[in-house]
Design a protein around this motif. Structure first.
Motif, mmCIF file in Angstrom:
data_model
loop_
_atom_site.group_PDB
_atom_site.id
_atom_site.type_symbol
_atom_site.label_atom_id
_atom_site.label_comp_id
_atom_site.label_asym_id
_atom_site.label_seq_id
_atom_site.Cartn_x
_atom_site.Cartn_y
_atom_site.Cartn_z
ATOM 1 N N ALA A 165 0.830 -1.209 0.000
ATOM 2 C CA ALA A 165 0.000 0.000 0.000
ATOM 3 C C ALA A 165 0.862 1.256 0.000
ATOM 4 C CB ALA A 165 -0.922 -0.011 1.215
ATOM 5 N N PHE A 166 1.941 1.233 0.788
ATOM 6 C CA PHE A 166 2.851 2.387 0.816
ATOM 7 C C PHE A 166 3.503 2.611 -0.547
ATOM 8 C CE2 PHE A 166 7.209 3.979 1.412
ATOM 9 C CZ PHE A 166 6.930 5.230 1.958
ATOM 10 N N LEU A 167 3.888 1.519 -1.218
ATOM 11 C CA LEU A 167 4.499 1.645 -2.537
ATOM 12 C C LEU A 167 3.507 2.205 -3.557
ATOM 13 C CD1 LEU A 167 6.601 -1.642 -2.750
ATOM 14 C CD2 LEU A 167 7.411 0.682 -2.348
ATOM 15 N N THR A 168 2.231 1.898 -3.383
ATOM 16 C CA THR A 168 1.217 2.467 -4.275
ATOM 17 C C THR A 168 1.173 3.982 -4.151
ATOM 18 O OG1 THR A 168 -0.114 0.452 -4.115
ATOM 19 C CG2 THR A 168 -1.229 2.448 -4.873
ATOM 20 N N GLY A 169 1.165 4.473 -2.903
ATOM 21 C CA GLY A 169 1.191 5.921 -2.703
ATOM 22 C C GLY A 169 2.475 6.543 -3.205
ATOM 23 N N LEU A 170 3.601 5.852 -3.006
ATOM 24 C CA LEU A 170 4.885 6.363 -3.482
ATOM 25 C C LEU A 170 4.916 6.461 -4.996
ATOM 26 C CD1 LEU A 170 7.669 7.198 -2.318
ATOM 27 C CD2 LEU A 170 8.433 4.872 -2.771
ATOM 28 N N ASN A 171 4.298 5.504 -5.660
ATOM 29 C CA ASN A 171 4.242 5.534 -7.122
ATOM 30 C C ASN A 171 3.422 6.714 -7.622
ATOM 31 O OD1 ASN A 171 4.410 4.101 -9.900
ATOM 32 N ND2 ASN A 171 2.207 4.317 -9.580
ATOM 33 N N ARG A 172 2.345 7.056 -6.901
ATOM 34 C CA ARG A 172 1.522 8.202 -7.309
ATOM 35 C C ARG A 172 2.317 9.507 -7.266
ATOM 36 N NH1 ARG A 172 -2.697 7.068 -10.104
ATOM 37 N NH2 ARG A 172 -3.502 9.118 -9.543
ATOM 38 N N VAL A 173 3.173 9.630 -6.282
ATOM 39 C CA VAL A 173 3.998 10.843 -6.176
ATOM 40 C C VAL A 173 5.108 10.824 -7.218
ATOM 41 C CG1 VAL A 173 5.483 12.193 -4.651
ATOM 42 C CG2 VAL A 173 3.454 11.058 -3.731
ATOM 43 N N ALA A 174 5.723 9.664 -7.429
ATOM 44 C CA ALA A 174 6.831 9.566 -8.379
ATOM 45 C C ALA A 174 6.389 9.852 -9.805
ATOM 46 C CB ALA A 174 7.460 8.176 -8.292
ATOM 47 N N GLU A 175 5.139 9.528 -10.139
ATOM 48 C CA GLU A 175 4.629 9.782 -11.492
ATOM 49 C C GLU A 175 3.957 11.138 -11.613
ATOM 50 O OE1 GLU A 175 2.096 6.521 -12.504
ATOM 51 O OE2 GLU A 175 3.772 5.178 -12.942
ATOM 52 N N TYR A 176 4.087 11.982 -10.597
ATOM 53 C CA TYR A 176 3.529 13.338 -10.597
ATOM 54 C C TYR A 176 2.017 13.355 -10.782
ATOM 55 C CZ TYR A 176 8.455 14.247 -11.554
ATOM 56 O OH TYR A 176 9.823 14.268 -11.512
ATOM 57 N N ARG A 177 1.344 12.336 -10.242
ATOM 58 C CA ARG A 177 -0.118 12.295 -10.319
ATOM 59 C C ARG A 177 -0.768 12.816 -9.037
ATOM 60 N NH1 ARG A 177 -1.205 9.376 -14.941
ATOM 61 N NH2 ARG A 177 0.480 7.983 -15.626
ATOM 62 N N ASN A 178 -0.034 12.833 -7.943
ATOM 63 C CA ASN A 178 -0.532 13.333 -6.670
ATOM 64 C C ASN A 178 0.594 14.014 -5.910
ATOM 65 O OD1 ASN A 178 -2.446 10.603 -6.941
ATOM 66 N ND2 ASN A 178 -3.493 12.378 -6.082
ATOM 67 N N HIS A 179 0.203 14.944 -5.040
ATOM 68 C CA HIS A 179 1.152 15.527 -4.094
ATOM 69 C C HIS A 179 1.288 14.603 -2.888
ATOM 70 C CE1 HIS A 179 1.098 19.391 -6.268
ATOM 71 N NE2 HIS A 179 -0.212 19.191 -6.385
ATOM 72 N N TRP A 180 2.333 14.853 -2.083
ATOM 73 C CA TRP A 180 2.495 14.082 -0.855
ATOM 74 C C TRP A 180 1.302 14.270 0.066
ATOM 75 C CZ3 TRP A 180 5.097 10.018 0.211
ATOM 76 C CH2 TRP A 180 6.332 9.768 -0.377
ATOM 77 N N SER A 181 0.775 15.491 0.113
ATOM 78 C CA SER A 181 -0.380 15.750 0.985
ATOM 79 C C SER A 181 -1.595 14.933 0.542
ATOM 80 C CB SER A 181 -0.718 17.242 0.975
ATOM 81 O OG SER A 181 -0.969 17.696 -0.354
ATOM 82 N N ASP A 182 -1.766 14.738 -0.769
ATOM 83 C CA ASP A 182 -2.886 13.929 -1.262
ATOM 84 C C ASP A 182 -2.758 12.476 -0.804
ATOM 85 O OD1 ASP A 182 -3.431 16.280 -2.613
ATOM 86 O OD2 ASP A 182 -2.492 15.590 -4.475
ATOM 87 N N VAL A 183 -1.545 11.933 -0.909
ATOM 88 C CA VAL A 183 -1.309 10.540 -0.537
ATOM 89 C C VAL A 183 -1.480 10.345 0.969
ATOM 90 C CG1 VAL A 183 0.426 8.701 -0.463
ATOM 91 C CG2 VAL A 183 0.171 10.111 -2.516
ATOM 92 N N ILE A 184 -0.940 11.253 1.761
ATOM 93 C CA ILE A 184 -1.058 11.133 3.219
ATOM 94 C C ILE A 184 -2.518 11.215 3.651
ATOM 95 C CG2 ILE A 184 -0.482 12.252 5.404
ATOM 96 C CD1 ILE A 184 2.191 13.048 4.164
ATOM 97 N N ALA A 185 -3.277 12.129 3.049
ATOM 98 C CA ALA A 185 -4.701 12.229 3.374
ATOM 99 C C ALA A 185 -5.435 10.946 2.996
ATOM 100 C CB ALA A 185 -5.318 13.419 2.660
ATOM 101 N N GLY A 186 -5.092 10.352 1.855
ATOM 102 C CA GLY A 186 -5.704 9.083 1.470
ATOM 103 C C GLY A 186 -5.371 7.969 2.447
ATOM 104 N N PHE A 187 -4.118 7.935 2.909
ATOM 105 C CA PHE A 187 -3.725 6.931 3.899
ATOM 106 C C PHE A 187 -4.532 7.095 5.187
ATOM 107 C CE2 PHE A 187 0.813 6.258 2.107
ATOM 108 C CZ PHE A 187 0.309 5.348 1.194
#
Length: 301
Positions: free
Chosen positions: A215-237
């Motif tokens: 699950a963490f790698l999924t969020g990391l991939n979203r940031v690495a591909e410039y599809r989400n900000h870190w704040s978006d991923v943390i809020a989703g978590f």
């Protein structure tokens, strides 16, 4: 459940709820990241993510409950066998079927609830993706962007593809991060609470941590591909963890049951009545372990 599914459908596939149009500053570096293509070209495409989120927990819970029931059914204790069928007013309900449907029903309800929370946040905030200006393609000359501090707030400022622009306005919180961590945490807590066989003291935390790592790698991939900000991923978590924890602790009560084993026929009938009135059923493996402890005690005497 039906109401939750319908609300999720309206959020996903209709324009009933309009996305908030958030403005931007000219040449804002936070939104000028490259656009790597549609979601289908991602390293973790939506089709793969949704298949894993829906299929893996369903398969694991179904197989685990079936194995636990078989272990109970093959037990030599006749008292345990007698309690493997829950008698109702009009039907006979196998406990493994009841437990499996209850755990999967709560899980599916949580999936749709997570989707609703995420979509509501995206619609209300209209937060811009890191690649927003790349797909927006604003005409800076017509907008009068001689100064970078000029704020653009009208929707007609963009000249790019409308579908890409709409998706770029729905990033907070990250849906992929929320769904992946919800599925991983729910399944990890199910494995930890339900499986009590010998030799799993180390296997269970390894599996649980492996699921959370994915699950963490999924969020990391979203940031690495410039599809989400870190704040978006943390809020989703946070949303996924909160919903999974609430459902496991307060709804299914850590996947534990309350059926009592008794040698007294009178108390047995009372327990059978309580079994139908209470929404929880004891794990078959717990019954099996209790019968083994009782048999060993009788043999030692």
């Amino acid at each position: 459940m039906a109401g939750t599914v319908m609300l999720a459908y309206y959020f996903e596939y209709t324009d009933t709820f309009n996305v908030h149009v958030q403005g931007f500053f000219c040449y804002d570096n936070s939104y000028t990241k490259p656009y790597l293509g549609p979601e289908e070209t991602s390293a973790i495409p939506p089709a793969l993510l949704y298949t894993l989120v829906a299929g893996v927990p369903t398969l694991v819970i179904t197989v685990t409950e079936a194995v636990l029931f078989l272990m109970l059914y093959t037990s030599k204790d006749p008292d345990s066998r007698r309690k493997t069928i829950v008698t109702g007013d009009c039907c006979y309900l196998n406990p493994v079927v009841r437990r499996t449907f209850r755990f999967l029903g709560v899980y599916v309800f949580g999936l749709f609830t997570t989707d609703i929370f995420v979509n509501a946040g995206q619609v209300v905030t209209g937060n811009l993706a890191p690649h927003f200006l790349t797909v927006c393609k604003p005409n800076y000359t017509a907008l009068g962007c001689q100064q970078a501090l000029r704020y653009i707030s009208h929707q007609e400022a963009c000249t790019g593809n409308e579908d890409d622009i709409l998706r770029a306005r729905k990033t907070f919180p990250s849906k992929e991060a929320a769904l992946s961590v919800y599925a991983a945490l729910y399944l990890a807590m199910y494995i930890t609470c339900s499986v009590r066989a010998r030799g799993t003291r180390l296997a269970k935390p390894v599996m649980a941590l492996g699921l959370m790592c994915l699950a963490f790698l999924t969020g990391l991939n979203r940031v690495a591909e410039y599809r989400n900000h870190w704040s978006d991923v943390i809020a989703g978590f946070i949303i996924g963890v909160a919903i999974a924890t609430f459902l496991v602790v307060c709804v299914v009560h850590n996947f534990k049951g309350t059926v009592l084993l008794s040698e007294d026929p009178q108390q047995e009938s009372v327990s059978s009545g309580a079994m139908m009135s209470m929404p929880r059923v004891e794990s078959p493996l717990e019954k099996y372990m209790a019968s083994q402890v009782r048999a060993n005690h009788v043999h030692s005497i």
